[in-house]
Enzyme design. Structure first.
Site, PDB file in Angstrom:
ATOM      1  N   MET A   1       1.361  -1.244   0.176  1.00  0.00           N
ATOM      2  CA  MET A   1       0.402   0.006  -0.055  1.00  0.00           C
ATOM      3  C   MET A   1       0.868   1.439   0.065  1.00  0.00           C
ATOM      4  O   MET A   1       2.006   1.258   0.518  1.00  0.00           O
ATOM      5  CB  MET A   1      -1.251  -0.088   1.509  1.00  0.00           C
ATOM      6  CG  MET A   1      -1.918  -1.257   1.122  1.00  0.00           C
ATOM      7  SD  MET A   1      -3.052  -0.995  -0.621  1.00  0.00           S
ATOM      8  CE  MET A   1      -3.819  -2.729  -0.574  1.00  0.00           C
ATOM      9  N   CYS A   2       0.334   2.439   0.041  1.00  0.00           N
ATOM     10  CA  CYS A   2       1.134   3.801  -0.654  1.00  0.00           C
ATOM     11  C   CYS A   2       0.469   5.045   0.943  1.00  0.00           C
ATOM     12  O   CYS A   2       0.766   4.603   2.199  1.00  0.00           O
ATOM     13  CB  CYS A   2       1.301   3.727  -1.545  1.00  0.00           C
ATOM     14  SG  CYS A   2       3.212   4.722  -1.177  1.00  0.00           S
ATOM     15  N   GLY A   3      -0.450   5.791  -0.510  1.00  0.00           N
ATOM     16  CA  GLY A   3      -0.790   7.267   0.599  1.00  0.00           C
ATOM     17  C   GLY A   3      -1.591   7.246   0.147  1.00  0.00           C
ATOM     18  O   GLY A   3      -2.314   7.467  -0.697  1.00  0.00           O
ATOM     19  N   THR A  86      -2.100   6.926  -3.668  1.00  0.00           N
ATOM     20  CA  THR A  86      -0.459   6.198  -4.894  1.00  0.00           C
ATOM     21  C   THR A  86      -0.833   4.795  -3.558  1.00  0.00           C
ATOM     22  O   THR A  86      -0.758   4.755  -2.650  1.00  0.00           O
ATOM     23  CB  THR A  86      -0.283   6.954  -4.448  1.00  0.00           C
ATOM     24  OG1 THR A  86       0.645   7.282  -3.261  1.00  0.00           O
ATOM     25  CG2 THR A  86      -0.255   8.502  -4.822  1.00  0.00           C
ATOM     26  N   ASN A 115      -5.240   1.284   3.417  1.00  0.00           N
ATOM     27  CA  ASN A 115      -3.909   0.972   3.502  1.00  0.00           C
ATOM     28  C   ASN A 115      -3.829  -0.365   4.152  1.00  0.00           C
ATOM     29  O   ASN A 115      -4.774  -0.303   5.361  1.00  0.00           O
ATOM     30  CB  ASN A 115      -3.201   2.139   3.809  1.00  0.00           C
ATOM     31  CG  ASN A 115      -2.737   3.076   2.707  1.00  0.00           C
ATOM     32  OD1 ASN A 115      -2.538   3.193   1.355  1.00  0.00           O
ATOM     33  ND2 ASN A 115      -1.799   4.521   3.374  1.00  0.00           N
TER      34      ASN A 115
END
Length: 720
Positions: A1-3, A86, A115
């Site tokens: 996952m990210c942002g 993102t 996320n």
């Protein structure tokens, strides 16, 4: 996952173009976290409609994708909620269908960005597929919006019209694993819910006028009466999601919404909300408000000065310019409010300034960041260290029978670097543990242990899991973090903030040296009552005060390092790094940087283990970088380097200025030296690691590698 990023405006008119720009800018502020796709969800042209735009690649590709739709970007919205994400591929490969946001159905009734990792998604997916839901992605996230829709439809069939946060609580009860998520819905226009469990979320609050509010009250959900009960047994085959009716209650929607009076898109749905502590009405009228939601407070710096950090099990519900925080878990240690905190980030610190990229900027900032971590704490006149964040636990800390430092990645290396000085000054056993391995082993922890948790972000999942484990064992916990509102800083008993400022490069540079100093300061502070260590402590404290100026001297090596990378190093894809004592941690950290940033194989080796196998590799002439600064192990390190030279190796030696031992070999062209200032042995690693940071950086630049966004790196370990 990210942002994750989200933006909500209430009674503040914004055009669609402005809303899109805000979401895109929010994602760009999260670009320093490695990602491979991005997407946004905004309100469509039709009443109660949501549109999703997503694309693989960089955020610039997403902008191009949005432009293909020829949207009316001048369309005004007096109120609106948009979400963005993102993604770094974990569950499911890199393809457009796997990008966030994910929807519940083709009409986008529910849209989610997420996320974390849903560990029971396979069972949930099987149950939902049996109910007729069609999945288009390979992700664990897609089960969340579909679960929203299933529970919503079921409640409507039973005659119940649930509030958004109550519906969210029902969904979350079915999820196992970790999540930080945002959800919007066409059934709840201009509303957004945010939920956290094991993955950070922060909400920025901004009004047209200043608000003198210091906290948000938590509204606890009554698990027996305030929502429908779903009986889901996902671990058994053949079971289905089923709903049992309950009596009518106050969480069901009853009265017309405020938005019908003020917003462009009114709705006939009904609901009843309580008052908000955070954003009270002004003169009896609703207050124009903006809310910014993110997984990283650094992305909010340009927008807000006040933020609220969500805790695990929190559900934040934003509507009608109000922020409500609900919690379904009531415990004796839970607080009944969430503090509104001032965001202590300067916008200039999250910009590159005159530098080509963030990594270069952050390497050069170490002169200042090492000052910052010591400012107000190290007194060279009295030879004392003052750590106010630990004072209340002084007795317990100095009574420690064992010290355990727990971290991941570069933070683990900083712990290894500081371990010898803890053992020397404290005279107690000191363990250094990788967080994931520590939890896997169910280590024995006792009440008289002191556990130190080190993390750049304060949100490293494995380290947080280890912290929770130690809290259950009733050990005293210390946090060493850079983010004051992070999970580790809030959950530990006491701590030291490194004051490093935002570090936007993937590579840990300035945080490593700041953590190193912070740990040394903790060792000095905890050993203050040991008379036998007074002279040693004075020596270290005096050396600490000149470290920033010595770092500046080390940075003057950059022209030599650029030439070295260009002429001797860039054609190689294997490197060996040798160190012993304090410098083995430097070798580990240097090897990690070269792998992460320069994409070369690099291995750190204890010099006395330079046996036949390693020397066999050395005979093929890979670059060998040896740490040979003056300390108790210098003669043995010199002997190992001589063996390398005898086998026609050409080592690069990091040594102290004026160290004449290598002059003859240097004149013969057998060695290259990188000379750094000399300091006390326990601090020498701070100076020695900087040439490796520069070598990693310039090797990457010579290979046209994007140093701020290297492939296959992540800022914090996913929960797997």
């Amino acid at each position: 996952m990210c942002g994750i990023f989200g933006y909500c405006n209430f009674l503040i008119e914004k055009t669609r173009g402005e809303i899109i720009d805000t979401l895109i800018e929010g994602l760009q502020a999260l670009e320093y976290k490695e990602y491979d796709s991005s997407g946004i969800s905004i309100q469509g042209d039709e009443l109660k409609s949501l549109n999703i735009y997503k694309q693989t690649g960089k955020i610039s590709s997403l902008k191009e994708e949005i432009d293909l739709y020829n949207l009316n970007k001048n369309l005004p919205f007096i109120s609106h909620c948009g979400i963005a994400h993102t993604r770094r591929a974990t569950h499911g490969g890199l393809r457009r269908a796997n990008c966030h946001p994910h929807n519940s159905d083709p009409s986008n009734e529910f849209v989610v960005v997420h996320n974390g990792v849903i560990t029971n998604f396979a069972n949930l997916k099987a149950l939902l597929v049996a109910k007729g839901y069609v999945f288009k992605s390979d992700t664990d996230t897609e089960c969340i919006p579909k679960l929203y829709k299933h529970i919503y439809d079921t409640s409507i069939e039973l005659g119940y019209n649930l509030d958004f946060h109550v519906l969210t609580n029902l969904v979350l009860k079915e999820l196992e694993g970790s999540y930080g998520l945002l959800c919007t819905s066409s059934h709840f226009p201009d509303e957004v819910v945010a939920a956290r469990k094991g993955s950070p979320l922060v909400i920025g609050v901004k009004g047209k006028t200043d608000m003198d509010v210091n906290f948000v009250e938590v509204e606890y959900l009554d698990q027996e009466e305030d929502y429908l009960k779903l009986n889901t047994q996902t671990k058994s085959s053949g079971n289905v999601l089923a709903a049992a009716p309950v009596k009518y209650n106050t969480c069901l929607r009853k009265s017309p919404p405020l938005r019908s009076q003020y917003l462009r898109n009114s709705t006939t749905s009904t609901f009843n909300h309580g008052s908000s502590t955070e954003t009270p009405a002004e003169n009896g009228l609703p207050r124009p408000m903006e809310f910014y939601l993110s997984s990283d407070c650094a992305s909010l710096a340009r927008y807000v000065s006040k933020v609220v950090y969500l805790e695990d099990n929190d559900i934040a519900h934003i509507y009608d310019g109000e922020l409500h925080i609900h919690c379904s878990k009531i415990g004796s240690e839970d607080f009944s409010f969430r503090t509104v905190q001032k965001l202590e980030l300067e916008l200039s610190k999250i910009k590159k300034g005159p530098y080509d990229n963030f990594m270069q900027k952050e390497i050069y900032e170490q002169c200042e960041t090492t000052k910052n971590v010591m400012r107000g704490r190290v007194d060279a006149f009295t030879n004392r260290v003052v750590l106010g964040g630990l004072e209340n636990w002084l007795t317990e800390l100095r009574r420690a029978k064992r010290i355990i430092m727990i971290a991941s990645k570069s933070s683990f290396h900083s712990c290894l670097a500081a371990r010898p000085i803890f053992e020397e000054l404290m005279e107690v056993p000191v363990n250094v543990e990788l967080a994931l391995d520590f939890v896997d082993r169910n280590c024995c922890i006792f009440r008289n242990d002191v556990c130190i948790f080190v993390s750049r972000s304060g949100e490293t999942t494995d380290t947080i899991n280890a912290l929770n484990y130690c809290i259950k064992k009733e050990a005293v916990t210390i946090g060493v973090v850079n983010c004051s509102g992070s999970s580790i800083s809030r959950f530990t008993h006491c701590g030291v903030h490194t004051n490093t400022g935002p570090e936007k490069g993937i590579a840990t540079t300035k945080s490593y040296t700041s953590q190193y100093i912070a740990l040394v300061m903790i060792a000095l502070w905890m050993s203050e009552d040991l008379v036998s260590k007074i002279e040693r402590r004075k020596e270290i404290i005096q050396a600490l005060t000149i470290i920033p100026s010595q770092i500046k001297e080390v940075l003057e090596l950059e022209p030599l390092i650029i030439e070295l990378c260009d002429k001797k190093l860039k054609q190689h894809d294997t490197f060996l790094l040798l160190g012993r004592g304090y410098q083995f941690a430097s070798a580990l950290e240097g090897a990690s940087k070269m792998k992460e940033i320069s994409y070369v194989h690099s291995e750190s080796i204890l010099t006395d283990e330079l046996g036949h196998r390693v020397l066999a590799v050395a005979s093929d002439n890979p670059p060998i970088i040896a740490f040979a600064t003056k300390d108790a192990f210098s003669p043995k390190i010199a002997s190992c380097i001589d063996q390398i030279i005898e086998r026609k190796g050409n080592p690069i030696i990091i040594c102290n200025k004026g160290h004449k031992i290598w002059e003859q070999d240097k004149q013969k062209g057998n060695v290259v030296t990188l000379e750094v200032p000399q300091t006390v042995d326990c601090l020498q690693g701070i100076l020695n690691v900087i040439p490796l940071q520069l070598i990693s950086y310039w090797l990457a630049i010579k290979k046209d590698i994007g140093v701020d966004l290297p492939r296959d790196s992540a800022m914090s370990a996913p929960d797997i």
